[in-house]
Design a protein around this motif. Structure first.
Motif, PDB file in Angstrom:
ATOM      1  N   ASP A  75      -1.272  71.756   5.938  1.00 26.43           N
ATOM      2  CA  ASP A  75      -0.014  72.243   5.363  1.00 26.43           C
ATOM      3  C   ASP A  75      -0.336  73.518   4.571  1.00 26.43           C
ATOM      4  O   ASP A  75      -1.172  73.490   3.654  1.00 26.43           O
ATOM      5  CB  ASP A  75       0.612  71.192   4.438  1.00 26.43           C
ATOM      6  CG  ASP A  75       2.039  71.583   4.058  1.00 26.43           C
ATOM      7  OD1 ASP A  75       2.229  72.720   3.555  1.00 26.43           O
ATOM      8  OD2 ASP A  75       2.953  70.782   4.266  1.00 26.43           O
ATOM      9  N   THR A  97       6.140  73.132   6.632  1.00 32.20           N
ATOM     10  CA  THR A  97       5.544  72.636   5.383  1.00 32.20           C
ATOM     11  C   THR A  97       6.345  71.503   4.759  1.00 32.20           C
ATOM     12  O   THR A  97       7.538  71.347   5.021  1.00 32.20           O
ATOM     13  CB  THR A  97       5.409  73.801   4.365  1.00 32.20           C
ATOM     14  OG1 THR A  97       4.727  73.325   3.198  1.00 32.20           O
ATOM     15  CG2 THR A  97       6.772  74.342   3.944  1.00 32.20           C
ATOM     16  N   TYR A 122       1.189  74.997   2.329  1.00 29.68           N
ATOM     17  CA  TYR A 122       1.656  75.020   0.928  1.00 29.68           C
ATOM     18  C   TYR A 122       1.308  73.732   0.195  1.00 29.68           C
ATOM     19  O   TYR A 122       2.117  73.167  -0.518  1.00 29.68           O
ATOM     20  CB  TYR A 122       3.151  75.343   0.871  1.00 29.68           C
ATOM     21  CG  TYR A 122       3.380  76.811   1.126  1.00 29.68           C
ATOM     22  CD1 TYR A 122       3.142  77.748   0.129  1.00 29.68           C
ATOM     23  CD2 TYR A 122       3.760  77.264   2.386  1.00 29.68           C
ATOM     24  CE1 TYR A 122       3.293  79.112   0.371  1.00 29.68           C
ATOM     25  CE2 TYR A 122       3.914  78.627   2.630  1.00 29.68           C
ATOM     26  CZ  TYR A 122       3.682  79.540   1.606  1.00 29.68           C
ATOM     27  OH  TYR A 122       3.822  80.886   1.833  1.00 29.68           O
ATOM     28  N   GLN A 123       0.063  73.284   0.397  1.00 25.08           N
ATOM     29  CA  GLN A 123      -0.404  72.132  -0.379  1.00 25.08           C
ATOM     30  C   GLN A 123      -0.926  72.628  -1.732  1.00 25.08           C
ATOM     31  O   GLN A 123      -1.041  73.838  -1.946  1.00 25.08           O
ATOM     32  CB  GLN A 123      -1.451  71.378   0.400  1.00 25.08           C
ATOM     33  CG  GLN A 123      -2.649  72.204   0.798  1.00 25.08           C
ATOM     34  CD  GLN A 123      -3.502  71.415   1.741  1.00 25.08           C
ATOM     35  OE1 GLN A 123      -4.080  70.414   1.331  1.00 25.08           O
ATOM     36  NE2 GLN A 123      -3.553  71.828   3.000  1.00 25.08           N
ATOM     37  N   GLY A 175       5.643  71.472   1.380  1.00 20.83           N
ATOM     38  CA  GLY A 175       5.359  71.956   0.024  1.00 20.83           C
ATOM     39  C   GLY A 175       6.438  72.871  -0.534  1.00 20.83           C
ATOM     40  O   GLY A 175       6.639  73.975  -0.033  1.00 20.83           O
ATOM     41  N   PRO A 234       5.135  65.984  -1.958  1.00 22.15           N
ATOM     42  CA  PRO A 234       6.121  66.255  -3.020  1.00 22.15           C
ATOM     43  C   PRO A 234       7.420  65.452  -2.852  1.00 22.15           C
ATOM     44  O   PRO A 234       7.797  65.107  -1.728  1.00 22.15           O
ATOM     45  CB  PRO A 234       6.400  67.757  -2.865  1.00 22.15           C
ATOM     46  CG  PRO A 234       5.242  68.284  -2.103  1.00 22.15           C
ATOM     47  CD  PRO A 234       4.789  67.189  -1.197  1.00 22.15           C
ATOM     48  N   PHE A 245      -2.093  66.274   1.000  1.00 20.36           N
ATOM     49  CA  PHE A 245      -0.851  65.470   1.004  1.00 20.36           C
ATOM     50  C   PHE A 245      -1.129  64.110   1.655  1.00 20.36           C
ATOM     51  O   PHE A 245      -0.503  63.119   1.304  1.00 20.36           O
ATOM     52  CB  PHE A 245       0.269  66.195   1.743  1.00 20.36           C
ATOM     53  CG  PHE A 245       0.876  67.343   0.962  1.00 20.36           C
ATOM     54  CD1 PHE A 245       0.802  67.390  -0.423  1.00 20.36           C
ATOM     55  CD2 PHE A 245       1.539  68.370   1.620  1.00 20.36           C
ATOM     56  CE1 PHE A 245       1.367  68.436  -1.140  1.00 20.36           C
ATOM     57  CE2 PHE A 245       2.115  69.431   0.912  1.00 20.36           C
ATOM     58  CZ  PHE A 245       2.022  69.462  -0.468  1.00 20.36           C
ATOM     59  N   ARG A 287      11.868  69.402  -2.309  1.00 21.79           N
ATOM     60  CA  ARG A 287      11.893  70.099  -1.005  1.00 21.79           C
ATOM     61  C   ARG A 287      13.294  70.665  -0.756  1.00 21.79           C
ATOM     62  O   ARG A 287      13.444  71.789  -0.268  1.00 21.79           O
ATOM     63  CB  ARG A 287      11.497  69.127   0.112  1.00 21.79           C
ATOM     64  CG  ARG A 287      10.128  68.511  -0.112  1.00 21.79           C
ATOM     65  CD  ARG A 287       9.703  67.655   1.048  1.00 21.79           C
ATOM     66  NE  ARG A 287       8.802  66.596   0.607  1.00 21.79           N
ATOM     67  CZ  ARG A 287       8.255  65.689   1.389  1.00 21.79           C
ATOM     68  NH1 ARG A 287       8.514  65.702   2.688  1.00 21.79           N
ATOM     69  NH2 ARG A 287       7.450  64.753   0.903  1.00 21.79           N
TER      70      ARG A 287
END
Ligand code: SF4
Length: 267
Positions: free
Chosen positions: A87, A117, A89-90, A119, A157, A34, A162
């Protein structure tokens, strides 16, 4: 992407995470694609590459799930922060599913878990997350402006994705936090405050984003400082936004917002 055999997956918490009451951290990855301009993790010793390369590399602990299956009993009932230097949830998590595998192992031992996160992929794991009795998913939404988001964290993102993930988690019965951290320039403070309050997250956290003059913090990176200097955002703007949120609900600031989830009465 580099794959490594790691020696451990749960590490004793240190620094502000320890001060916040966490005993363990869990990082399935090292590095983060990210690549947020203000990320202090780029300067931490765990990251062996130059800060100038931050956001362009990722190292995955290929044995993370096996390690979690072996050692999750050690963190049973203990406060765990996932993740402190990356992170969880990358993008690479979509295929590798290391964070998901770790969660499946942890669910058997019920630590008090915070997931932090940016992500939206975290919503994929709602089925596992809702198995935890004491858990909060903190999603970072540092501004109301997609233009500001693109300026400061172009590879992260979009903000609305999100919010969508937060809604999916909430609908699944998972406790969520909205982290306006660091609080980047906000376009419409009162409207943003109303949106956050109307969503009714368990926890709201804000954190002033300002030029700290070299003191270690979210603005540590030169790029973030340059971007900040191009805006008219300052402490007064931040205070106006926090006051707008506080007029509607409880809000924590800075380190005070990073604490483990409560122990549920029926847990
Ligand atoms: S998502 Fe988090 S760990 Fe990754 S670059 Fe941004 S602030 Fe750093």
């Amino acid at each position: 992407m580099e794959l490594i055999e790691s020696r451990s997956i749960f590490s004793p918490a240190t620094g502000f995470i320890r001060r916040g009451g966490f005993e363990w951290t869990c990082n399935p990855y090292v590095g983060c694609t990210f690549g947020c301009s203000y990320c202090y993790a780029a300067f931490l010793p765990q990251n062996r590459k130059p800060p100038s390369e931050w956001g362009r590399w990722i190292t995955s602990k290929k044995n993370a799930v096996e390690l979690a299956q072996k050692h999750a009993h050690k963190v049973a009932g203990a406060p765990v922060y996932m993740s402190s230097v990356t992170d969880p949830y990358q993008p690479v998590e979509r295929g590798l599913m290391l964070s998901r595998g770790i969660l499946e192992a942890l669910a058997l031992h019920q630590p008090r878990l915070v997931i932090q996160t940016r992500g939206p992929l975290v919503a994929r794991d709602a089925d596992v997350l809702k198995q935890f009795q004491s858990l909060r998913v903190n999603v970072s939404i540092p501004t109301d402006s997609e233009a500001v988001r693109v300026q400061f964290e172009p590879k992260a993102p979009p903000l609305e994705k999100r919010w969508d993930a937060l809604q999916q988690l909430k609908d699944a019965g998972v406790r969520v936090g909205v982290c306006v951290t660091p609080t980047l320039p906000v376009e419409r403070p009162e409207a943003f405050a109303r949106r956050i309050a109307a969503f009714e997250p368990d926890v709201v956290v804000c954190q002033d984003f300002h030029d700290a003059g070299g003191r270690f913090g979210a603005d540590t990176g030169a790029t973030a400082r340059e971007l900040l200097a191009e805006t008219d955002w300052g402490p007064d703007h931040y205070r106006r936004f926090v006051n707008a949120v506080r007029a509607l609900r409880e809000v924590f600031e800075g380190e005070a917002g990073f604490f483990p989830p409560a122990i549920e009465p029926d847990a």
